[in-house]
Design a protein around this motif. Structure first.
Motif, PDB file in Angstrom:
ATOM      1  N   LEU A   6       0.824  -1.205   0.000  1.00 61.21           N
ATOM      2  CA  LEU A   6       0.000   0.000   0.000  1.00 61.21           C
ATOM      3  C   LEU A   6       0.859   1.255   0.000  1.00 61.21           C
ATOM      4  O   LEU A   6       1.996   1.245   0.461  1.00 61.21           O
ATOM      5  N   LEU A   7       0.278   2.336  -0.509  1.00 61.60           N
ATOM      6  CA  LEU A   7       0.878   3.667  -0.450  1.00 61.60           C
ATOM      7  C   LEU A   7      -0.069   4.554   0.341  1.00 61.60           C
ATOM      8  O   LEU A   7      -1.286   4.403   0.260  1.00 61.60           O
ATOM      9  N   LEU A   8       0.488   5.498   1.076  1.00 58.57           N
ATOM     10  CA  LEU A   8      -0.304   6.399   1.910  1.00 58.57           C
ATOM     11  C   LEU A   8       0.225   7.806   1.712  1.00 58.57           C
ATOM     12  O   LEU A   8       1.437   8.024   1.755  1.00 58.57           O
ATOM     13  N   VAL A  33      -0.129  -0.332  -4.481  1.00 58.00           N
ATOM     14  CA  VAL A  33       1.126  -0.120  -5.204  1.00 58.00           C
ATOM     15  C   VAL A  33       0.945  -0.590  -6.646  1.00 58.00           C
ATOM     16  O   VAL A  33       0.402  -1.661  -6.896  1.00 58.00           O
ATOM     17  N   GLY A  34       1.395   0.232  -7.566  1.00 58.61           N
ATOM     18  CA  GLY A  34       1.364  -0.139  -8.982  1.00 58.61           C
ATOM     19  C   GLY A  34       2.750  -0.582  -9.413  1.00 58.61           C
ATOM     20  O   GLY A  34       3.208  -1.666  -9.099  1.00 58.61           O
ATOM     21  N   ALA A  55      -0.507   3.603  -9.559  1.00 50.45           N
ATOM     22  CA  ALA A  55      -1.103   3.269  -8.264  1.00 50.45           C
ATOM     23  C   ALA A  55      -2.620   3.398  -8.374  1.00 50.45           C
ATOM     24  O   ALA A  55      -3.125   4.301  -9.046  1.00 50.45           O
ATOM     25  N   VAL A  56      -3.338   2.503  -7.724  1.00 54.57           N
ATOM     26  CA  VAL A  56      -4.803   2.481  -7.777  1.00 54.57           C
ATOM     27  C   VAL A  56      -5.351   3.007  -6.453  1.00 54.57           C
ATOM     28  O   VAL A  56      -5.048   2.452  -5.399  1.00 54.57           O
ATOM     29  N   PRO A  57      -6.166   4.090  -6.497  1.00 52.40           N
ATOM     30  CA  PRO A  57      -6.748   4.610  -5.254  1.00 52.40           C
ATOM     31  C   PRO A  57      -7.650   3.577  -4.584  1.00 52.40           C
ATOM     32  O   PRO A  57      -8.356   2.829  -5.249  1.00 52.40           O
ATOM     33  N   ILE A  58      -7.616   3.554  -3.259  1.00 53.12           N
ATOM     34  CA  ILE A  58      -8.463   2.662  -2.469  1.00 53.12           C
ATOM     35  C   ILE A  58      -9.331   3.545  -1.581  1.00 53.12           C
ATOM     36  O   ILE A  58      -8.880   4.022  -0.542  1.00 53.12           O
ATOM     37  N   PRO A  59     -10.580   3.788  -1.995  1.00 58.57           N
ATOM     38  CA  PRO A  59     -11.451   4.633  -1.174  1.00 58.57           C
ATOM     39  C   PRO A  59     -11.971   3.870   0.042  1.00 58.57           C
ATOM     40  O   PRO A  59     -12.426   2.740  -0.073  1.00 58.57           O
ATOM     41  N   LEU A  60     -11.875   4.488   1.196  1.00 55.67           N
ATOM     42  CA  LEU A  60     -12.373   3.870   2.427  1.00 55.67           C
ATOM     43  C   LEU A  60     -13.631   4.561   2.933  1.00 55.67           C
ATOM     44  O   LEU A  60     -14.067   4.314   4.048  1.00 55.67           O
ATOM     45  N   ASP A  61     -14.216   5.418   2.105  1.00 58.89           N
ATOM     46  CA  ASP A  61     -15.418   6.127   2.539  1.00 58.89           C
ATOM     47  C   ASP A  61     -16.654   5.771   1.728  1.00 58.89           C
ATOM     48  O   ASP A  61     -17.723   6.273   1.986  1.00 58.89           O
ATOM     49  N   GLY A  62     -16.507   4.884   0.754  1.00 61.14           N
ATOM     50  CA  GLY A  62     -17.653   4.550  -0.084  1.00 61.14           C
ATOM     51  C   GLY A  62     -18.210   3.160   0.156  1.00 61.14           C
ATOM     52  O   GLY A  62     -19.049   2.691  -0.582  1.00 61.14           O
ATOM     53  N   PRO A  68     -11.699  -1.400  -5.098  1.00 62.42           N
ATOM     54  CA  PRO A  68     -11.365  -1.987  -6.403  1.00 62.42           C
ATOM     55  C   PRO A  68     -11.428  -3.520  -6.330  1.00 62.42           C
ATOM     56  O   PRO A  68     -10.820  -4.111  -5.444  1.00 62.42           O
ATOM     57  N   PRO A  69     -12.179  -4.156  -7.233  1.00 62.37           N
ATOM     58  CA  PRO A  69     -12.260  -5.619  -7.200  1.00 62.37           C
ATOM     59  C   PRO A  69     -10.900  -6.253  -7.478  1.00 62.37           C
ATOM     60  O   PRO A  69     -10.141  -5.784  -8.321  1.00 62.37           O
ATOM     61  N   GLY A  70     -10.579  -7.279  -6.722  1.00 63.40           N
ATOM     62  CA  GLY A  70      -9.300  -7.960  -6.902  1.00 63.40           C
ATOM     63  C   GLY A  70      -8.115  -7.206  -6.344  1.00 63.40           C
ATOM     64  O   GLY A  70      -6.978  -7.627  -6.515  1.00 63.40           O
ATOM     65  N   GLY A  71      -8.371  -6.093  -5.658  1.00 66.17           N
ATOM     66  CA  GLY A  71      -7.284  -5.290  -5.105  1.00 66.17           C
ATOM     67  C   GLY A  71      -6.780  -5.850  -3.794  1.00 66.17           C
ATOM     68  O   GLY A  71      -7.282  -6.856  -3.287  1.00 66.17           O
TER      69      GLY A  71
END
Length: 190
Positions: A77-79, A88-89, A132-139, A145-148
């Motif tokens: 993960l990236l923060l 991480v991409g 890098a793929v954003p990972i929303p934690l508020d939705g 993201p599926p498979g993330g």
């Protein structure tokens, strides 16, 4: 026996409420990790977007990386400073282009990405994270993201810390706390 309409919606509401609690816990863990890393002045990397080569006004324009900000890399993960989480991409170290004989396409591609980072104004030697793929934690669950690397499993927000092992899931809160501490207080000589 099948559930009636009221039973299914009541169960769905309960699961949604529990999911909300899991995401609240995850957001608190992200905020704590962000604060710990900022307080420690932990090493950051560049978050960038890759822009492929193209023609502009008829002239060729080389590929480049556009700086988006800075992030801490915490395993898979990236923060960032604002508490946004990313999967991480790809990762390269910025390096000026050099003429070298290339034996494999993968090596040539990696060198091209390194040169694109420098072409975009990123200093040589900097570590650059892109794709890098954003990972929303508020939705909620549907926004992940599926498979993330992050998913709601066992009523907790979990992270898959080893992408090659489908069973390598651990709670996000503990993962972030451990990784943030490792980055904030690196081992001597690291």
């Amino acid at each position: 026996m099948t559930d009636g309409p009221g039973e299914a919606s009541a169960r769905g509401a309960g699961e949604a409420a529990f999911g909300d609690a899991a995401f609240t816990e995850a957001r608190a863990a992200v905020a704590a990790a962000t604060a710990r890393l900022a307080e420690a002045g932990a090493r950051r990397e560049v978050l960038a977007a890759y822009e492929p080569p193209r023609r502009r006004l008829g002239l060729p324009r080389a590929a480049r990386m556009r700086r988006l900000g800075e992030v801490w890399r915490l395993g898979s993960l990236l923060l960032d400073d604002d508490g946004r989480l990313y999967a991480v991409g790809r990762v390269v170290r910025a390096e000026a282009p050099a003429r070298r004989s290339v034996t494999a396409n993968a090596v040539a591609e990696q060198r091209a990405y390194r040169a694109a980072a420098v072409k975009g104004g990123i200093p040589a030697g900097e570590t650059v994270d892109f794709d890098a793929v954003p990972i929303p934690l508020d939705g909620g669950v549907g926004a992940l993201p599926p498979g993330g690397p992050v998913a709601l499993r066992d009523d907790r927000v979990m992270v898959r810390w080893n992408p090659s092992d489908p069973g390598a899931w651990t709670p996000l809160a503990g993962y972030l706390a451990e990784r943030a501490e490792l980055l904030a207080q690196p081992a001597p000589g690291a």
